[in-house]
Scaffold this active site. Structure first.
Site, PDB file in Angstrom:
ATOM      1  CB  SER A 130      -1.004   0.205   1.222  1.00 34.33           C
ATOM      2  OG  SER A 130      -1.778   1.044   1.125  1.00 34.33           O
ATOM      3  CG  HIS A 131       0.316   3.661   3.258  1.00 35.93           C
ATOM      4  ND1 HIS A 131      -0.408   2.609   3.564  1.00 35.93           N
ATOM      5  CD2 HIS A 131       0.919   3.944   4.687  1.00 35.93           C
ATOM      6  CE1 HIS A 131      -0.696   2.249   4.774  1.00 35.93           C
ATOM      7  NE2 HIS A 131       0.243   3.219   5.636  1.00 35.93           N
ATOM      8  CG  ASP A 168      -2.110   4.513  -1.373  1.00 39.41           C
ATOM      9  OD1 ASP A 168      -2.706   4.342  -2.446  1.00 39.41           O
ATOM     10  OD2 ASP A 168      -2.112   3.501  -0.630  1.00 39.41           O
ATOM     11  CG  ASP A 195      -2.509   0.126  -2.602  1.00 38.34           C
ATOM     12  OD1 ASP A 195      -2.558   1.007  -2.312  1.00 38.34           O
ATOM     13  OD2 ASP A 195      -3.417  -1.017  -2.408  1.00 38.34           O
ATOM     14  CG  ASP A 210      -5.662   1.383  -1.220  1.00 37.79           C
ATOM     15  OD1 ASP A 210      -4.675   2.193  -1.175  1.00 37.79           O
ATOM     16  OD2 ASP A 210      -5.675   0.582  -0.325  1.00 37.79           O
ATOM     17  NE  ARG A 211      -3.738   3.918   3.190  1.00 38.69           N
ATOM     18  CZ  ARG A 211      -3.299   3.787   4.341  1.00 38.69           C
ATOM     19  NH1 ARG A 211      -3.253   5.097   5.124  1.00 38.69           N
ATOM     20  NH2 ARG A 211      -3.392   2.692   4.974  1.00 38.69           N
ATOM     21  CD  GLU A 269      -9.942   2.444   7.064  1.00 39.32           C
ATOM     22  OE1 GLU A 269     -10.035   1.608   7.663  1.00 39.32           O
ATOM     23  OE2 GLU A 269      -8.737   2.846   6.327  1.00 39.32           O
ATOM     24  CE  LYS A 303      -7.118   2.017   2.375  1.00 36.62           C
ATOM     25  NZ  LYS A 303      -7.566   0.762   3.259  1.00 36.62           N
TER      26      LYS A 303
END
Length: 594
Positions: free
Chosen positions: A173-174, A352, A354, A356-357, A439, A452
């Site tokens: 992820s991030h 980010d 991937d 998703d953020r 979130e 997300k």
């Protein structure tokens, strides 16, 4: 016919995709064409492998079972297993965890599985290993994409669209990428969302007793995975689809792209998007530039790199420096130089590693993730066609500010508070109890998928801007205008988060245990403190109970202080402290800074 059309046909049982010849095995023990079946079996037996389906010759299906031993600590965190690359590079480490996924999810056998990742270091090598293991564990078809590169939201969509039984996603992820940084792997279930706790617990228990893993010993022909098409890995079919095109088609069914093009085409509007050298780049280029007509120059760091170009791909004020500087969001942003006289864009966003953020900003104006969630929820019915019939409900993670609670109350919507981790939203979405959730850690999404979704959130904000700027003859309504109008209507949650990273795990646990021991004392001695507890959540759908999800200190005026151990790091512990105070619409309208 290949690609998604073929995948859908197979999923519906109407047709099967064509099957090519098996990939050529590499030279060596398992692939020398002159080696007879008898010699192969002898060599394999010496290596303590069991061979299944060996029929002789290069066309044989060669599946073997390797002995292994457990590794300590293969416990998935908030969303998957994340460790340093060097940990994953240990012989059999990845194989153990992947085999544990297959062993504890027998429903995958004979079905389809989606596979992809965010392009970080090890993505291709790990994907090829997982392909070979999927072939050995009875997976009928793997659905992937060129270079195994896709955003987490796009993979969630592919699971749902193709009726696959799950997905293996390679992402941390991030977290930073590269040979000296982080790698990750997680399993998503057939609803497209992260595996719930009872599933990850079974995977973890299996990693503690695993003795063998299964793998197809042939090679994976890398040239077959550079463009959409069809191929095979041993006995298993593989479909390579255009994940970017599929995701773009999904977004066009949610948002009014004609209205968005009008906004992007305005002379008084400009935008910038920072992909942070993550997987969002190709998706942003397709949607913002090709579909909506934004300038190619509006994309920053848009080429995916395995080390994210040395960036920490976490879209926030600390790490998204390219966006922060371009939007002039803090005092450290350099002043314009004579070489760069371009004006500050009206709208800025980032995603980010991937994708998703998300992070959203206006000209010299940062939008907190909690406010972003609340404003999307407040405007969704009028601004986003997908929600034209209204929202079913809203949910947020416990540490997220109560800004969206005020929206739910005013709109008469059900509001749900869940632990941190997107997996806790899945049941609520599947039961059609919520439409939008989010979130405070820059994650926002809806029930269009079960993850997300960074690009979705950006399109949601562009849709809100487009809705408030339908008349091109009027002055542009800015991001700041929209946020301040929201505060004047719903009130404002003043909110901040402090992260204490790299803490020794034992000491972090001791700190949390100490706070738990002080609940009764704090209630007696701290003025105005109404709640002191360790948050727990009973799922209203399946009745499952999640305990010890964060220390809550809540005051009579709904101000809060939260302490929580994060589950997204790759080593040590991260303690997060959240502080929130609510201001009424009258006070918020005064425009005081936090």
């Amino acid at each position: 016919a290949g690609g998604m059309a073929g995948v859908k046909a197979a999923a519906n049982g109407a047709a099967s995709l064509r099957t090519g010849s098996a990939s050529r095995r590499p030279d060596g023990v398992f692939g020398v064409s002159e080696t007879s079946s008898r010699t192969l079996q002898s060599l394999l037996q010496k290596r303590k492998l069991r061979v299944e389906g060996l029929r002789g010759g290069m066309s044989a299906t060669l599946i073997s079972e390797h002995e292994t031993k457990p590794f300590e600590g293969q416990l998935p965190g908030t969303s998957g297993l994340r460790k340093k690359v060097k940990v994953f590079q240990q012989p059999k480490y990845l194989e153990n965890f992947v085999q544990a996924i297959f062993d504890t999810n027998p429903q995958l056998k004979g079905e389809s599985l989606v596979l992809g990742g965010d392009g970080r270091f090890l993505n291709i090598q790990a994907s090829e290993t997982i392909l070979r293991m999927a072939a050995a564990n009875g997976i009928k078809r793997v659905i992937t994409m060129p270079d195994f590169l896709a955003s987490t939201p796009a993979i969630s969509h592919l699971v749902r669209e193709t009726k696959a039984k799950g997905a293996i996603i390679l992402t941390a992820s991030h977290n930073p990428g590269g040979a000296d940084n982080d790698f990750g792997i997680k399993f998503n279930t057939e609803n497209g969302g992260p595996a719930p706790t009872h599933v990850t617990d079974k995977i973890y228990e299996m990693t503690k007793s695993i003795e063998h893993y299964r793998i197809y010993e042939g090679a994976v022909d890398s040239s077959k995975f550079q463009r959409p098409g069809e191929t095979t890995v041993g006995p298993m079919a593989v479909s390579i689809v255009d994940a970017v095109e599929e995701y773009s088609r999904l977004m066009k069914g949610i948002f009014d792209f004609d209205l968005l093009r009008n906004l992007v085409g305005r002379k008084d509007f400009s935008m910038v998007f920072d992909a942070m050298h993550g997987v969002a780049g190709p998706f942003a280029r397709k949607i913002f530039v090709d579909d909506l007509g934004a300038s190619p120059d509006s994309l920053l760091n848009a080429d995916p790199l395995e080390d994210f170009g040395g960036l920490h791909p976490d879209p926030n004020l600390k790490y998204a420096r390219s966006l922060v500087d371009r939007m002039k969001l803090d005092d450290d942003s350099p002043p314009p130089s004579s070489a760069d006289s371009s004006p500050v864009p009206e709208f800025g966003a980032a995603a980010d590693g991937d994708a998703d953020r998300n992070m959203v900003a206006g000209k010299r104006f940062f939008v907190t993730p909690s406010d972003s969630l609340a404003i999307i929820a407040a405007n969704a019915k009028e601004a986003i066609p997908y929600f034209k019939d209204g929202l079913k409900g809203i949910a947020r993670s416990m540490p997220t500010s109560g800004a969206v609670d005020a929206v739910a109350k005013k709109l008469g919507l059900k509001m749900y508070e869940v632990p941190t981790g997107w997996k806790f939203f899945g049941n609520l979405m599947d039961a059609e109890m919520i439409s939008i959730c989010g979130e405070e850690s820059f994650g926002t999404g809806s029930n269009h998928i079960r993850e997300k979704d960074g690009i979705w959130a950006v399109l949601a904000w562009l849709s809100i801007l487009a809705h408030h700027n339908r008349d091109p003859k009027k002055d542009l309504v800015s991001v700041e205008d929209i946020v301040r109008a929201h505060w004047a209507t719903y009130g404002r949650s003043y909110y901040t988060r402090y992260d204490y990273e790299g803490v020794e795990s034992d000491k972090a646990d001791q700190m949390i245990d100490f706070l738990r021991s002080q609940f009764e004392t704090m209630k007696k001695e701290v003025p105005g403190l109404s709640i002191a507890d360790d948050f727990e959540y009973k799922d209203p759908v399946d009745g499952s109970l999640a305990q010890k999800q964060g220390i809550r200190l809540v005051f009579d005026d709904n101000s809060r202080v939260i302490f929580r151990l994060s589950g997204t790091g790759s080593e040590g512990a991260t303690i997060r402290m959240y502080v929130e105070a609510f201001a009424s619409p009258e006070v918020a309208a005064e425009g005081k800074d936090a």
